[in-house]
Structures are given as structure tokens and as C-alpha cells.
Design an enzyme around this catalytic site. Structure first.
Site, short mmCIF file in Angstrom:
data_model
loop_
_atom_site.label_atom_id
_atom_site.label_comp_id
_atom_site.label_asym_id
_atom_site.label_seq_id
_atom_site.Cartn_x
_atom_site.Cartn_y
_atom_site.Cartn_z
N HIS A 49 0.10 -10.58 -2.11
CA HIS A 49 -1.23 -10.07 -2.43
C HIS A 49 -1.88 -10.80 -3.60
O HIS A 49 -3.00 -10.46 -3.97
CB HIS A 49 -1.11 -8.57 -2.75
CG HIS A 49 -0.25 -8.35 -3.96
ND1 HIS A 49 1.12 -8.58 -3.94
CD2 HIS A 49 -0.54 -8.00 -5.22
CE1 HIS A 49 1.61 -8.35 -5.13
NE2 HIS A 49 0.62 -7.99 -5.94
N ASP A 50 -1.17 -11.74 -4.22
CA ASP A 50 -1.74 -12.51 -5.34
C ASP A 50 -2.09 -13.94 -4.94
O ASP A 50 -2.50 -14.73 -5.80
CB ASP A 50 -0.73 -12.60 -6.49
CG ASP A 50 -0.44 -11.26 -7.14
OD1 ASP A 50 -1.33 -10.38 -7.13
OD2 ASP A 50 0.68 -11.09 -7.66
N ASP A 60 7.88 -5.72 -10.83
CA ASP A 60 6.73 -6.56 -11.17
C ASP A 60 7.00 -7.35 -12.47
O ASP A 60 7.52 -6.78 -13.43
CB ASP A 60 5.53 -5.62 -11.38
CG ASP A 60 4.21 -6.35 -11.49
OD1 ASP A 60 3.88 -7.10 -10.55
OD2 ASP A 60 3.51 -6.17 -12.50
N ASP A 71 7.30 -0.62 -5.54
CA ASP A 71 6.93 -1.63 -6.53
C ASP A 71 6.92 -0.98 -7.91
O ASP A 71 6.11 -0.10 -8.19
CB ASP A 71 5.52 -2.13 -6.17
CG ASP A 71 5.27 -3.55 -6.61
OD1 ASP A 71 5.72 -3.90 -7.71
OD2 ASP A 71 4.60 -4.28 -5.86
N GLU A 76 10.11 -10.06 -9.65
CA GLU A 76 9.06 -11.08 -9.65
C GLU A 76 9.16 -11.84 -10.97
O GLU A 76 9.03 -11.25 -12.04
CB GLU A 76 7.68 -10.43 -9.53
CG GLU A 76 6.59 -11.48 -9.35
CD GLU A 76 5.21 -10.97 -9.71
OE1 GLU A 76 4.24 -11.52 -9.17
OE2 GLU A 76 5.08 -10.06 -10.54
O1 TEU Z 1 1.57 -10.53 -10.69
C1 TEU Z 1 2.05 -11.35 -11.69
C2 TEU Z 1 1.34 -12.64 -12.01
O2 TEU Z 1 1.50 -13.13 -13.10
C3 TEU Z 1 0.50 -13.36 -11.08
O3 TEU Z 1 0.86 -13.29 -9.77
C4 TEU Z 1 -0.94 -13.02 -11.32
O4 TEU Z 1 -1.37 -11.98 -10.49
C5 TEU Z 1 -1.88 -14.16 -11.07
O5 TEU Z 1 -1.34 -15.08 -10.23
C6 TEU Z 1 -2.29 -14.78 -12.38
O6 TEU Z 1 -2.98 -15.96 -12.11
C7 TEU Z 1 1.95 -9.19 -10.68
C8 TEU Z 1 1.32 -8.49 -9.50
O7 TEU Z 1 1.84 -9.01 -8.31
C9 TEU Z 1 -0.16 -8.58 -9.61
O8 TEU Z 1 -0.83 -8.06 -8.49
C10 TEU Z 1 -0.56 -7.86 -10.87
O9 TEU Z 1 -1.94 -8.04 -11.10
C11 TEU Z 1 0.20 -8.37 -12.09
O10 TEU Z 1 1.58 -8.52 -11.86
C12 TEU Z 1 0.07 -7.39 -13.23
O11 TEU Z 1 0.78 -6.22 -12.94
#
Ligand code: TEU
Length: 568
Positions: free
Chosen positions: A327-328, A202, A96, A253
Site C-alpha cells: 500500500h506504500d 510497522d 498490522d 517492516e
Molecule cells: O511505512 C514505512 C515507510 O517508511 C515507508 O513505506 C513510507 O510510507 C514511505 O515510503 C516514505 O516515503 C509504514 C506504513 O506501511 C505506511 O503506510 C505508514 O504511513 C508508515 O509506516 C507510518 O506508520
């Protein structure tokens, strides 16, 4: 290189997969010890969320050193062992790459703070605005951080603000500076030589900010200015061509993106990325598009989104990453299925898997999907660990909600729902650790766990294993066209589509009809006449219930959360 249509990616959240040293936090040796498990399931690539040196304010998405392993997860030797052992099992690793921002503990940022102008240009250090009375000290724009609050942090020593689209400890990198792009290429090359097969990038569609000066956003939080920004395609192409990413599997992403841009990112002719994650389908239960406002999932909207993304990406030569969970995200089975009734939980876990596994793209399994793992439903704010959840809890209280109301929203929406430990068995810590886990484990691990499901022929686990095997075997799933089907009167309950491939290998089906029910009750589906004729000669390839739905000519009766695939 692996064929994108026949590859299944398994996402591991290392912190919550398997603890090997008894400190309550998962680690690399833990993953290595579970490779047999992953190979039995049948997956091809393992995407690990960040394992690099980090203060862990955002669980590793705040990277302080991109080329070292955080001691929390082990050593570089442990990593090399994992790569080598995974390869013996026929699996490759994807890492990642968090390239939109670095931790403020990264040495580049630290040099910048010490006054080094070369490194100050790695970030966005800018002057503030003056207010109407002429007083300085206002943030440069009114943009909002994705984790709540302003997207700017004041540095008194430098008399400047810096941009952070996420936490204040995650400073945005300035990609318009070629020195930054070159440093990031070195990181890619470093991990390539270590034998990884791919990368996940990311929030990579946020890397290109507009030309200075930036404007206030009076309609939103600023995202329209920096999402899919002016040079993003150019930067991705440069990164790929200069580091040989074309020979690897890459996924970007994409936050709040568009189909048109995603075709650009993933069409092989453009040499940018292999595929993209988009999130529109995971916002159909956001009230007025607002994550922290609840509503029931709008299945008609979900179906329309899948249809437009799937059909348009196919027409434009783009390629989707297919997923419900990561994971989000809260767990899809709790969100779009049912987790309060054993039978419905069982069916809905399988139905959701069927829905994405038969679409056009590369399916991603997030650890625990194969068990039908559910939301955590923590009932105290003290149980939460995620920085975003903790911030928003405070914001919701400030907005006037009482603790119970705020906690209810957090329980539905928190990223921690997807971050609870992998449920290996029914023992008190689910076989994840011998110590107190870093985050709580849902009580349902007593029945939703690997040990149980691998001995039950009808479990979600067994179903996933079959789906993965079908992905590997059948040409029409890997390469076929996709077309969504309108079912009169059932738009808010059923997602239906077909796959077709004229050139399938001999003995293989050339056509498939996939029906997925998002309804908690039995539903009658009238299949269009022509299609009903076609499926006369079909066989049922797989279905969520042990007994396939009854079919009388064009009338099919689907059970609650049923899924059925006809092949001919
Ligand atoms: O996530 C990007 C992102 O904008 C969203 O998924 C966010 O975590 C959330 O939904 C906002 O409401 C990526 C990663 O997957 C995440 O774990 C990180 O926190 C984020 O980037 C920052 O690096």
C-alpha cells in the site's frame, strides 16, 4: 504452525477491498464476503493493514486505540466473524501492529499533554536548542520526517518538542521505557486470544533510538541514528518471548536496513521475527536514492540486490518476505513491466510474479497483483488522498517545479497508486462500492478485473493461482538453495537464478532454472555450458507466454518480459 516456505500471504488494504455498506469505503464485512474468492486463489494468510480506531490521517497508521475496531471498518463482532469464517476457508489473519508511534489522539498522548509525567515518558518530549544568539525554541535536532518537514513538533503548553518520524499526528513511542514495552505486549496478547495467526510490525527497526543527547545529522536526514538502533534486537526478542510470538507468523517492516541486521531479526535461533520486509530493491528507480526524483529502473542494480539479499540471507539462516507491491508503493507492473500495451502488460504481470514466487522466502501478494492492476495516473492533485503525496506536491512546487512537473512525479511515485479500489468487474465502480469510492478507480478496470480474468485461461489471475499451487506442492521452491546466474552481456535485462534441493520428495524435481526478462524486446540468452547440459533433461514448469521460448542448445530466445521456469 504453517511452514514459511509453503505459505502465501495476501495483503488486504481494507479501505479499498470491498465496501459492504455503501459508503464508498471498504470494510470487514466486505472482506468476509470475498473469502470464497481468496480461497479459490489459494492464499493462506490475510494481512490486513490497520483496522483500529484512528483519526485516519495516515489511513490507520495513526492508531488511537489498539484494541478496538474503527467504526469505519465495522465492529468487533464483524472482526470475530471474519476470523471464524476465514478459518473455515483454511485461512488465517495477520494484523498490522503500528508500535513505533501512536496517534496524538491516543489517550497516552492526551494524558501526556494534560501534564501527566508518567505518560510523558511514553514519548520523546524534550527541550529545544538555543540558536547562536541564545534564543530558545529551535528543534532539538535537524532530523527530517519521512513525510517531509522537521521530525519535531513544538508544544507551547509544555515548552517542549516531541519526536515524530512520520506525520506530526504520529508521535514516536519511547521503547526504552519498560512501561511502554509492557503495554504493547498486552496488545499482542489481546489479539492472540482473538485467534489471529500472525502480525506485521510497522517500521519496527526504528523503535530503538540512541541514548540521549541526540546529534544533528550533517550528512542525511537523521535516519542513520535511529535505524536498526542500539537495542532493537533485544526489544524484539523480549516482545516475542513474553507474548509467545514464536508460535505465530511475524514479519517486520524494515526501513533502510542492512542484510546483517535482517539475518539477526529473522534467524529462528534469535527468537525475534519469522521474516523481514526490506525495500532496497524498490529504490532502483530513485534518482540518486531520492524518491521524488525519477529515473528508469536499473535492472542490473535490481539483480545485484536480489542476489546479495537472497544468497546472504540463505547463508545466514535469515528469511525474506518476497514482494513487489504494497500500500506504500506504486504498482510494480507499471514500474518494472509495461502497462501501455495489452500483450506486454499481460506478460510483465506474470514475469514479475514468477520472479519473486520462485525465490527463497515467503511470497506476499498485494490485492490486485493477481489481476496485474496498474498505477492510477491521476491527472489532478485533487484526486490524491495520501498525506505523503500531498505534502511532497507542495514541497516540489516550493523547490521550483511547475504544477505539471510536480504532478508527473507524484503520478509516478504516489502511494495512492497502490490504494485504488480492487477491480472486481467492469461496472462503473468496479464492483467495489455502490456509492462514490473514497478514491478514484482507473478506467482500465473495464478490462483488468476479476470477472474477466477468471474466465480467461491465460490471465494473470490464472497464472497466480498456478504459482500458489506450485508453492504449496514443490519442495525445491519451499526449501531449496538459491544461486544467481551470471549471463554474459545481459545483466541489465535478465534476472536468472537456480534452486536446488537434494532431498525433494520422490517424483518431484530437485532443480529449477528461472529466467525473467525485464526487456521490452526479444532477448537472446546464452546459458553457461554446464547449465545448458543440465537443462537438456528439464521440462518447462511454467512460462509467461502460452508458447515456451525456443531453445537451441545453449541459446534461449526470450520474448519481451518473458519468464520461464525449467525443472528437472
Ligand atoms: O511505512 C514505512 C515507510 O517508511 C515507508 O513505506 C513510507 O510510507 C514511505 O515510503 C516514505 O516515503 C509504514 C506504513 O506501511 C505506511 O503506510 C505508514 O504511513 C508508515 O509506516 C507510518 O506508520
Amino acid at each position: 504452525m504453517r511452514d514459511l516456505g509453503r505459505t502465501v500471504v495476501y495483503q488486504i488494504y481494507p479501505r479499498s477491498f470491498q465496501d459492504s455498506n455503501g459508503n464508498g469505503i471498504g470494510d470487514l464485512c466486505g472482506i468476509t464476503s470475498r473469502l470464497d474468492y481468496l480461497a479459490d486463489l489459494g492464499v493462506d494468510l490475510l494481512w490486513l493493514t490497520p483496522i483500529f480506531v484512528s483519526p485516519q490521517n495516515d489511513n490507520g497508521y495513526d492508531v488511537a486505540d489498539y484494541c478496538s475496531i474503527d467504526p469505519l471498518f465495522g465492529t468487533m463482532e464483524d472482526f470475530d466473524t471474519l476470523v471464524a469464517e476465514a478459518r473455515k476457508h483454511g485461512m488465517g489473519l495477520m494484523l498490522d501492529m503500528v508500535f513505533n508511534h501512536t496517534s496524538t489522539e491516543h489517550k497516552w498522548f492526551q494524558y501526556a499533554l494534560e501534564g501527566d509525567e508518567y505518560y510523558q515518558k511514553f514519548y520523546y518530549f524534550v527541550d529545544g536548542k538555543t540558536d547562536e544568539e541564545g534564543n530558545p525554541g529551535l528543534p532539538p535536532t535537524n532530523w527530517v520526517s519521512k513525510f517531509g518537514g522537521p521530525a519535531w513538533q513544538w508544544i507551547p503548553e509544555l515548552n517542549k518538542w516531541y519526536l515524530h518520524l512520520f506525520d506530526p499526528t504520529q508521535a514516536d513511542l519511547n521503547w526504552s521505557n519498560p512501561a511502554v514495552r509492557n503495554k504493547l505486549k498486552e496488545i499482542i496478547r489481546f489479539w492472540r486470544t482473538k485467534g489471529v495467526e500472525g502480525f506485521r510490525f510497522d517500521v519496527v527497526n526504528l523503535i530503538s533510538k540512541p541514548a540521549w543527547p541526540w546529534q544533528d545529522d550533517y550528512e542525511g536526514d537523521g535516519r542513520r541514528f535511529y535505524t536498526d538502533g542500539p537495542h532493537v534486537h533485544e526489544y524484539l526478542r523480549e516482545l516475542a518471548l513474553d507474548t509467545g510470538l514464536g508460535e505465530m507468523i511475524t514479519v517486520g517492516e524494515m526501513s533502510s536496513t542492512s542484510i546483517e541486521n535482517c539475518i539477526g531479526y529473522s534467524n529462528p535461533a534469535n527468537h525475534e521475527l519469522s521474516m523481514v520486509f526490506s525495500f532496497h530493491h524498490l529504490k532502483v528507480d530513485y534518482d540518486h536514492g531520492e524518491k521524488w526524483a525519477l529515473k528508469d529502473a536499473d535492472i542490473n542494480q535490481l539483480r545485484n540486490l536480489f542476489r546479495s539479499w537472497q544468497e546472504a540471507m540463505a547463508a545466514g539462516g535469515g528469511w525474506n518476505a518476497l514482494f513487489w507491491d504494497n500500500h506504500d508503493q506504486p504498482r510494480a507492473v507499471s514500474r518494472f513491466g509495461c502497462d501501455s500495451d495489452y500483450k506486454l502488460w499481460h506478460a510483465s504481470a506474470k514475469m514479475l510474479a514468477t520472479c519473486i514466487f520462485f525465490m527463497r522466502g515467503t511470497p506476499y501478494i498485494y490485492q490486485g497483483n493477481e489481476l496485474g492492476m496498474t498505477n492510477a495516473y491521476f491527472d489532478s492533485i485533487a484526486d490524491y488522498r495520501d498525506i505523503e503525496s500531498l505534502n511532497y506536491y507542495k514541497i516540489l512546487i516550493k523547490q521550483g517545479l511547475d504544477e505539471k512537473e510536480a504532478l508527473h512525479i507524484i503520478a509516478e511515485r504516489s502511494r495512492d497508486n497502490g490504494r485504488t479500489p480492487m477491480q472486481w468487474n467492469a461496472s462503473p465502480n468496479a464492483g467495489f462500492t455502490t456509492y462514490t469510492p473514497w478514491i478514484g478507480i482507473p478506467a482500465n478496470h473495464e478490462h483488468i478485473n476479476v470477472e474477466n480474468e477468471r474466465t480467461d485461461a491465460h490471465s494473470p489471475w490464472m497464472y497466480y493461482q498456478k504459482l500458489i499451487a506450485l508453492r504449496h506442492q514443490l519442495d525445491v521452491i519451499a526449501d531449496g538453495d538459491i544461486k544467481f546466474i551470471e549471463l554474459a552481456g545481459q545483466a541489465d535485462k535478465i534476472i536468472a537464478f537456480r534452486r536446488d534441493l537434494e532431498t525433494a520428495a520422490a517424483g518431484q524435481p530437485q532443480h529449477m532454472l528461472i529466467l525473467c526478462s525485464f526487456a521490452s524486446d526479444e532477448t537472446q540468452v546464452v546459458i553457461p555450458e554446464q547449465l545448458a547440459k543440465e537443462i537438456q533433461s528439464s521440462a518447462i514448469l511454467i512460462s509467461a507466454y502460452a508458447y515456451a521460448p525456443s531453445r537451441k542448445k545453449s541459446l534461449i530466445t526470450l520474448k519481451p518480459y518473458d519468464a520461464v521456469v525449467y525443472a528437472w
